[in-house]
Design a protein around this motif. Structure first.
Motif, PDB file in Angstrom:
ATOM      1  N   UNK A  13       0.431  -4.986   6.654  1.00  0.00           N
ATOM      2  CA  UNK A  13       0.459  -5.500   8.023  1.00  0.00           C
ATOM      3  C   UNK A  13       1.325  -4.622   8.919  1.00  0.00           C
ATOM      4  N   UNK A  14       2.447  -4.144   8.389  1.00  0.00           N
ATOM      5  CA  UNK A  14       3.288  -3.252   9.182  1.00  0.00           C
ATOM      6  C   UNK A  14       2.563  -1.946   9.482  1.00  0.00           C
ATOM      7  N   UNK A  15       1.851  -1.423   8.475  1.00  0.00           N
ATOM      8  CA  UNK A  15       1.091  -0.196   8.701  1.00  0.00           C
ATOM      9  C   UNK A  15       0.048  -0.416   9.784  1.00  0.00           C
ATOM     10  N   UNK A  16      -0.643  -1.548   9.753  1.00  0.00           N
ATOM     11  CA  UNK A  16      -1.665  -1.831  10.753  1.00  0.00           C
ATOM     12  C   UNK A  16      -1.042  -1.963  12.148  1.00  0.00           C
ATOM     13  N   UNK A  17       0.139  -2.588  12.224  1.00  0.00           N
ATOM     14  CA  UNK A  17       0.824  -2.717  13.517  1.00  0.00           C
ATOM     15  C   UNK A  17       1.177  -1.346  14.084  1.00  0.00           C
ATOM     16  N   UNK A  18       1.722  -0.476  13.218  1.00  0.00           N
ATOM     17  CA  UNK A  18       2.111   0.864  13.665  1.00  0.00           C
ATOM     18  C   UNK A  18       0.877   1.659  14.070  1.00  0.00           C
ATOM     19  N   UNK A  19      -0.183   1.577  13.259  1.00  0.00           N
ATOM     20  CA  UNK A  19      -1.410   2.311  13.571  1.00  0.00           C
ATOM     21  C   UNK A  19      -2.016   1.820  14.881  1.00  0.00           C
ATOM     22  N   UNK A  20      -2.017   0.509  15.064  1.00  0.00           N
ATOM     23  CA  UNK A  20      -2.574  -0.057  16.298  1.00  0.00           C
ATOM     24  C   UNK A  20      -1.751   0.359  17.510  1.00  0.00           C
TER      25      UNK A  20
ATOM     26  N   UNK B 132       0.835  -1.185   0.000  1.00  0.00           N
ATOM     27  CA  UNK B 132       0.000   0.000   0.000  1.00  0.00           C
ATOM     28  C   UNK B 132       0.875   1.242   0.000  1.00  0.00           C
ATOM     29  N   UNK B 133       0.309   2.340  -0.455  1.00  0.00           N
ATOM     30  CA  UNK B 133       1.035   3.601  -0.521  1.00  0.00           C
ATOM     31  C   UNK B 133       0.581   4.528   0.615  1.00  0.00           C
ATOM     32  N   UNK B 134       1.549   5.142   1.282  1.00  0.00           N
ATOM     33  CA  UNK B 134       1.238   6.180   2.262  1.00  0.00           C
ATOM     34  C   UNK B 134       2.123   7.381   1.942  1.00  0.00           C
ATOM     35  N   UNK B 135       1.649   8.565   2.279  1.00  0.00           N
ATOM     36  CA  UNK B 135       2.449   9.753   2.018  1.00  0.00           C
ATOM     37  C   UNK B 135       3.616   9.809   2.996  1.00  0.00           C
ATOM     38  N   UNK B 136       4.700  10.464   2.588  1.00  0.00           N
ATOM     39  CA  UNK B 136       5.841  10.571   3.490  1.00  0.00           C
ATOM     40  C   UNK B 136       5.479  11.435   4.696  1.00  0.00           C
ATOM     41  N   UNK B 137       4.498  12.314   4.535  1.00  0.00           N
ATOM     42  CA  UNK B 137       4.014  13.080   5.686  1.00  0.00           C
ATOM     43  C   UNK B 137       3.364  12.153   6.706  1.00  0.00           C
ATOM     44  N   UNK B 138       2.675  11.122   6.215  1.00  0.00           N
ATOM     45  CA  UNK B 138       2.039  10.178   7.141  1.00  0.00           C
ATOM     46  C   UNK B 138       3.087   9.368   7.887  1.00  0.00           C
ATOM     47  N   UNK B 139       4.210   9.046   7.233  1.00  0.00           N
ATOM     48  CA  UNK B 139       5.298   8.364   7.933  1.00  0.00           C
ATOM     49  C   UNK B 139       5.761   9.211   9.114  1.00  0.00           C
ATOM     50  N   UNK B 140       5.949  10.507   8.872  1.00  0.00           N
ATOM     51  CA  UNK B 140       6.361  11.424   9.933  1.00  0.00           C
ATOM     52  C   UNK B 140       5.304  11.499  11.030  1.00  0.00           C
ATOM     53  N   UNK B 141       4.043  11.627  10.640  1.00  0.00           N
ATOM     54  CA  UNK B 141       2.967  11.765  11.620  1.00  0.00           C
ATOM     55  C   UNK B 141       2.800  10.501  12.464  1.00  0.00           C
ATOM     56  N   UNK B 142       2.837   9.333  11.822  1.00  0.00           N
ATOM     57  CA  UNK B 142       2.695   8.089  12.561  1.00  0.00           C
ATOM     58  C   UNK B 142       3.857   7.881  13.521  1.00  0.00           C
ATOM     59  N   UNK B 143       5.067   8.211  13.065  1.00  0.00           N
ATOM     60  CA  UNK B 143       6.232   8.077  13.942  1.00  0.00           C
ATOM     61  C   UNK B 143       6.111   8.998  15.150  1.00  0.00           C
ATOM     62  N   UNK B 144       5.687  10.241  14.901  1.00  0.00           N
ATOM     63  CA  UNK B 144       5.541  11.182  16.006  1.00  0.00           C
ATOM     64  C   UNK B 144       4.508  10.682  17.011  1.00  0.00           C
ATOM     65  N   UNK B 145       3.410  10.142  16.535  1.00  0.00           N
ATOM     66  CA  UNK B 145       2.382   9.628  17.431  1.00  0.00           C
ATOM     67  C   UNK B 145       2.869   8.414  18.207  1.00  0.00           C
TER      68      UNK B 145
END
Length: 318
Positions: free
Chosen positions: A288-295, A1-14
């Motif tokens: 699956x990695x995105x779901x793990x990070x989001x969870x 799946x594709x996510x924006x690089x801004x979302x990578x930053x936002x998810x990491x910050x959260x």
């Protein structure tokens, strides 16, 4: 799946905020993840690999072991480098801005799962207008260095992977362990020019920087795999009054002359184009990695409470 690089930053910050990092520290550590994605294409996977250990990361565990006018030594207390680099970079830059040269050394664990982000330390130093040398070893198979030069919109950075800790790393750590850094007379020059064949060489600033750069890209023949895990952050201010010979342009010429022997050279134009592409096209991540990070970040930020069905709150786990 594709996510924006801004979302990578936002998810990491959260994720960092969920692990009780302060707002400012969570942001700066998230920027290290962003850097790793932009420069190496592995920021999101690195973030995912950190999830199990992230709740135990504790910036308050860091201790100042030694401090002088040019040097600071941080006891990393077995915290990974992504925890200790904020303080180490800030201390070394502070020394350089006052005295022209600054050095920070931090211990890290041998199994540092965040070592992929270490180049962000060099990026931060260069963003502050200083010449960076960041040298590291995990005490085993991973050793290397980042060197660079301030530039706009992104600094020039070059990476080298080594089979053992760099010569400059070993020289500086030896100086720290011997107490040489406490001396007032050019301790860095004494550490670098300590071999017999250097007896006739001048300690001129240009020669010193060239020797540091050369030693940063050469594996030490004596260190082997016995060196203690650690990171050295060395900063030089090319505009400082102490550097009468001038240092501007030396790192660029060094990179140009040694490009074939360097692992990767990150030139400003190339990085600018890559970041633009990532902003437009997004980052490919495993679902699956995105779901793990989001969870992770939603689960910790919204712990179980009366009315939540499965612990994530607001039915996010349905």
């Amino acid at each position: 799946m594709q996510v924006s690089i801004r979302e990578v930053l936002q998810l990491a910050e959260r994720c960092f905020a969920a692990a009780d990092f302060s707002k400012g520290t969570a942001r700066s550590r998230a920027e290290a993840i962003w850097w790793t994605e932009a420069y190496h294409g592995s920021g999101f996977s690195t973030l995912h690999s950190m999830l199990d250990g992230l709740p135990s990361y504790d910036r308050s565990a860091l201790r100042m072991r030694e401090s002088g006018s040019l040097f600071s030594v941080v006891d990393g207390a077995d915290q990974p480098s992504i925890v200790s680099m904020d303080a180490t970079v800030d201390l070394s830059c502070s020394h350089a801005e006052r005295h022209g040269v600054g050095l920070g050394y931090a211990t890290i664990p041998a199994d540092d799962e965040t070592l992929a982000t270490i180049g962000h330390a060099a990026f931060r130093v260069a963003q502050r207008g200083l010449i960076p040398l960041v040298l590291y070893t995990d005490g085993g198979e991973q050793s290397g260095a980042y060197i660079g030069s301030p530039d706009r919109p992104y600094p020039l950075l070059a990476e080298v992977a080594l089979e053992s800790p760099a010569v400059t790393f070993v020289d500086i750590v030896d100086a720290i362990e011997s107490g040489l850094y406490q001396q007032h007379h050019t301790p860095l020059a004494q550490a670098v020019f300590d071999r017999a064949d250097d007896s006739e060489l001048s300690f001129a600033d240009e020669r010193l920087l060239k020797r540091l750069l050369q030693g940063a890209t050469e594996p030490s023949p004596t260190a082997g795999s016995e060196a203690d895990p650690g990171v050295v952050v060395l900063c030089l201010d090319p505009t400082h009054a102490r550097f009468t010979d001038g240092l501007q342009g030396i790192p660029e010429r060094f990179v140009d002359d040694h490009e074939t022997s360097l692992e990767t050279v990150f030139r400003p134009g190339r990085i600018e184009g890559r970041v633009e592409t990532l902003m437009n096209d997004g980052v490919e991540v495993d679902r699956q990695r995105w779901e793990d990070v989001f969870e992770f970040n939603t689960g910790v930020l919204a712990p179980p409470f009366e009315g939540s069905e499965k612990g994530a709150g607001f039915g996010l786990n349905d």
